[in-house]
Write an enzyme that holds these catalytic residues in place. Structure first.
Site, PDB file in Angstrom:
ATOM      1  N   GLU A 206      13.655   6.591 -68.445  1.00 26.91           N
ATOM      2  CA  GLU A 206      14.822   6.354 -69.310  1.00 26.91           C
ATOM      3  C   GLU A 206      14.574   5.000 -69.969  1.00 26.91           C
ATOM      4  O   GLU A 206      14.676   3.966 -69.312  1.00 26.91           O
ATOM      5  CB  GLU A 206      16.111   6.312 -68.482  1.00 26.91           C
ATOM      6  CG  GLU A 206      16.454   7.625 -67.794  1.00 26.91           C
ATOM      7  CD  GLU A 206      16.931   8.706 -68.749  1.00 26.91           C
ATOM      8  OE1 GLU A 206      17.105   8.421 -69.955  1.00 26.91           O
ATOM      9  OE2 GLU A 206      17.114   9.847 -68.297  1.00 26.91           O
TER      10      GLU A 206
ATOM     11  N   CYS B 139      21.390   0.496 -73.465  1.00 27.89           N
ATOM     12  CA  CYS B 139      20.229   1.199 -74.016  1.00 27.89           C
ATOM     13  C   CYS B 139      20.646   2.062 -75.198  1.00 27.89           C
ATOM     14  O   CYS B 139      19.899   2.250 -76.140  1.00 27.89           O
ATOM     15  CB  CYS B 139      19.606   2.065 -72.940  1.00 27.89           C
ATOM     16  SG  CYS B 139      20.804   3.115 -72.117  1.00 27.89           S
TER      17      CYS B 139
ATOM     18  N   GLY C 205      14.165   1.318 -67.935  1.00 27.50           N
ATOM     19  CA  GLY C 205      13.828  -0.033 -68.391  1.00 27.50           C
ATOM     20  C   GLY C 205      13.205   0.023 -69.772  1.00 27.50           C
ATOM     21  O   GLY C 205      13.476   0.940 -70.554  1.00 27.50           O
ATOM     22  N   SER C 206      12.350  -0.956 -70.052  1.00 26.78           N
ATOM     23  CA  SER C 206      11.801  -1.089 -71.409  1.00 26.78           C
ATOM     24  C   SER C 206      10.618  -0.132 -71.620  1.00 26.78           C
ATOM     25  O   SER C 206       9.996   0.326 -70.657  1.00 26.78           O
ATOM     26  CB  SER C 206      11.334  -2.526 -71.606  1.00 26.78           C
ATOM     27  OG  SER C 206      10.346  -2.830 -70.639  1.00 26.78           O
TER      28      SER C 206
ATOM     29  N   LYS D 297      14.211  -0.056 -56.246  1.00 24.96           N
ATOM     30  CA  LYS D 297      13.880  -1.448 -56.587  1.00 24.96           C
ATOM     31  C   LYS D 297      14.830  -1.869 -57.706  1.00 24.96           C
ATOM     32  O   LYS D 297      14.638  -1.525 -58.868  1.00 24.96           O
ATOM     33  CB  LYS D 297      12.423  -1.523 -57.058  1.00 24.96           C
ATOM     34  CG  LYS D 297      11.721  -2.829 -56.756  1.00 24.96           C
ATOM     35  CD  LYS D 297      12.263  -4.039 -57.491  1.00 24.96           C
ATOM     36  CE  LYS D 297      11.783  -4.170 -58.908  1.00 24.96           C
ATOM     37  NZ  LYS D 297      12.529  -5.195 -59.669  1.00 24.96           N
TER      38      LYS D 297
ATOM     39  N   GLY E 214       7.731   1.032 -69.012  1.00 28.05           N
ATOM     40  CA  GLY E 214       7.737   2.481 -68.763  1.00 28.05           C
ATOM     41  C   GLY E 214       6.340   3.074 -68.924  1.00 28.05           C
ATOM     42  O   GLY E 214       5.907   3.920 -68.141  1.00 28.05           O
TER      43      GLY E 214
ATOM     44  N   GLU F  41      14.253  -3.292 -80.571  1.00 26.78           N
ATOM     45  CA  GLU F  41      15.465  -3.342 -79.743  1.00 26.78           C
ATOM     46  C   GLU F  41      15.798  -4.819 -79.468  1.00 26.78           C
ATOM     47  O   GLU F  41      15.063  -5.499 -78.756  1.00 26.78           O
ATOM     48  CB  GLU F  41      15.201  -2.596 -78.433  1.00 26.78           C
ATOM     49  CG  GLU F  41      16.460  -2.333 -77.638  1.00 26.78           C
ATOM     50  CD  GLU F  41      16.163  -1.660 -76.294  1.00 26.78           C
ATOM     51  OE1 GLU F  41      15.153  -2.002 -75.657  1.00 26.78           O
ATOM     52  OE2 GLU F  41      16.971  -0.808 -75.881  1.00 26.78           O
TER      53      GLU F  41
END
Ligand code: NAD
Length: 505
Positions: A270, A304, A248-249, A196, A253, A404
């Protein structure tokens, strides 16, 4: 160039490029070896951030599409992929990579238009993606089992078996590269894949999947496009998905992990980062400034592992601020399609709004802005361009140092001694990466050991590649990609115990 001339020239370049890159391609789902329309009939638009204009309609997937893709992946796993030898799988994937190489320019253009990254960088990333696929299939071929000595009467050996269907959810900042990190490992280890892509940058991955036509057996690789809650959640919640990998974030996650827990599905995560770059007093200041400028401004700060905090010793603080602001000047934003551009726009409107918000937060928190004009007010039809912004006198407890931002915003923080540097480096929820600048090898190794991060770069930044494990400590994630050990994340370990009979004659 005036701002109006710049906007006009970008618009002219991009209108032509969109026509060239996307007009003849249907960006549906890729399921069971063919382009498939969404079962709901709905589409969404993907936007070129340099001009804030649509590039193409893309299939808007839902649970029904995910079901079809998982079922195709399950059949392909049972019927052929798991039964093939690693050498046969390697041959097929290499053939697909040969075709991707032929289409590298088209894929790079799609990725550049979709993300806003400079075309030359997008091309490098397509070539990197090929290298990752080729690396994983080579490692899978060299994979060996083991025999465990248990005495004369027992024969015990280990089998590494693919999980089955791997569900993989991707972000928008390095679409094709991260697709290779995940799909390359899963496929080489004998799994089939349902991917996806992010709704913000789905084009290059969808096209790469289409280029597997008549090479990969049908159903081995499937791509379901769409939004996170509509197409992502059904994948994480699917009882026939055997392994999940998410990039992703942190908040998403955590949701992925929670949903996966219902089916006890193993998850690789990740996630984000707030990585430090530590400048010790003996560092080559000019080199440290250039390295850490690239470490934050590459990809417009949307990496990231961007080094978004620089910890600099008080004795070299002034010299470093001068060198860093000089280095920042090499990263002025420009048209991603023009040769020599180092920094494109932010990838989508929310990113632009988020960076704008954080620049305000930094000023309100009392940080001193020493470089950059801030986030310009956009007119309709203008892209999401933001130049480098540098804050000095940042306290590590400020929000701009803890959260972030994911944009071209650098925070400079001063320290007095080694212990304070390490304490500041580790005093965030993340632990993805770190940089260290020093000429003292002993100090470099000590700092590398003391910093909690999955990657530490000494006198360089963003180093990596096939074979070098990548992943995070703490909230930055679980698991490692890009390396030999990644294959283990896509295989069960089975111990086979056999009792040997006495010979009967
Ligand atoms: P995001 O978490 O918003 O979205 C990531 C993906 O998850 C997208 O495909 C999205 O559609 C999907 N998604 C959203 N909600 C979902 C849900 N409820 N269930 C299932 N899927 C869902 O992240 P993003 O904005 O796309 O990416 C930026 C983040 O990714 C940053 O935090 C960045 O640090 C991180 N990142 C990490 C790495 C790494 O290797 N550690 C690499 C790149 C990006």
């Amino acid at each position: 160039m005036s701002s109006q001339t710049f906007t006009e020239s970008v618009e002219e370049n991009h209108t032509k490029a969109i026509e060239r890159a996307a007009a003849d391609t249907t960006f549906g789902h890729w399921i069971d070896g063919r382009t498939v329309a969404p079962s709901s009939g709905r589409q969404f638009e993907t936007i070129d951030p340099a001009v804030a204009q649509p590039i193409s309609d893309v299939a808007r997937g839902d649970a029904e599409d995910v079901d079809r893709a998982v079922s195709a992946a399950r059949s392909a796993f049972r019927e052929h992929w798991r039964q093939m030898t690693p050498a046969d799988r390697a041959g097929i994937i290499r053939e697909w990579m040969d075709r991707i190489r032929e289409y590298a320019d088209e894929l790079a253009l799609l990725e550049s238009l979709d993300t806003g990254k400079p075309l030359a960088y997008a091309r490098d990333e397509v070539l990197d993606a090929i290298e990752y696929f080729e690396y994983y299939v080579s490692v899978a071929r060299a994979h060996e089992g083991s025999h465990l000595p248990q005495g004369e009467d027992n024969h015990v050996y280990i089998r590494n078996e693919p999980y089955g269907v791997a569900g993989q959810i991707l972000p928008w900042n390095y679409p094709i590269d991260l697709f290779a990190w995940k799909a390359g490992a899963a496929l080489a280890a004998g799994n089939t894949v349902v991917c996806k892509p992010s709704e913000e940058a789905p084009l290059s991955i969808t096209r790469a999947a289409q280029l597997s036509e008549d090479i990969l057996p049908d159903g081995v690789l499937n791509v379901v496009n769409g939004y996170g809650t509509e197409a992502g959640t059904p994948l994480t919640d699917h009882e026939d998905v055997d392994k999940l990998s998410f990039t992703g974030s942190v908040p998403v996650g955590k949701q992925v992990m929670e949903t996966a827990a219902d089916h006890v599905t193993p998850v690789t995560l990740e996630l984000g980062g707030k990585s430090p770059f530590v400048v010790f007093p003996d560092a080559d200041i000019e080199q440290a400034a250039e390295t850490s400028a690239a470490g934050i401004f590459y990809n417009t700060g949307q990496s990231c592992d961007a080094c978004s905090r620089i910890l600099v010793h008080e004795d070299v603080h002034e010299e470093f601020v001068d060198a860093f602001t000089e280095a920042a000047a090499d990263w002025e934003p420009g048209d991603p399609l023009v040769d020599g551009t180092t920094m494109g726009p932010l990838t989508f409107r929310n990113q632009y709004d988020k960076v704008s918000k954080y620049v305000g937060v930094g000023r309100d928190e009392g940080a001193e802005q020493v470089y950059g004009e801030g986030v310009p007010d956009r007119e309709d039809g203008e892209g999401f361009f933001v130049g480098p912004i540098v804050f000095d006198q940042v306290d590590n407890q400020m929000r701009i140092a803890q959260e972030e931002i994911f944009g071209p915003v650098q925070c400079l923080i001063t320290f007095e001694n080694y212990d304070e540097a390490i304490e500041l480096a580790n005093d965030v929820e993340y632990g993805l990466a770190a940089g260290v600048a020093t000429r003292d090898a002993s100090l470099a190794h000590r700092a590398a050991a003391d910093i909690q991060a999955g990657s530490v770069w000494i006198n360089e930044y963003h180093g990596g590649g096939p074979g070098i494990p990548f992943g995070g400590y703490k909230a930055s994630g679980i698991g490692r990609e890009c390396a030999k050990e990644t294959l283990a994340e896509y295989t069960h370990t089975k111990a086979v115990n056999l009792s040997l009979d006495e010979p009967s004659f």
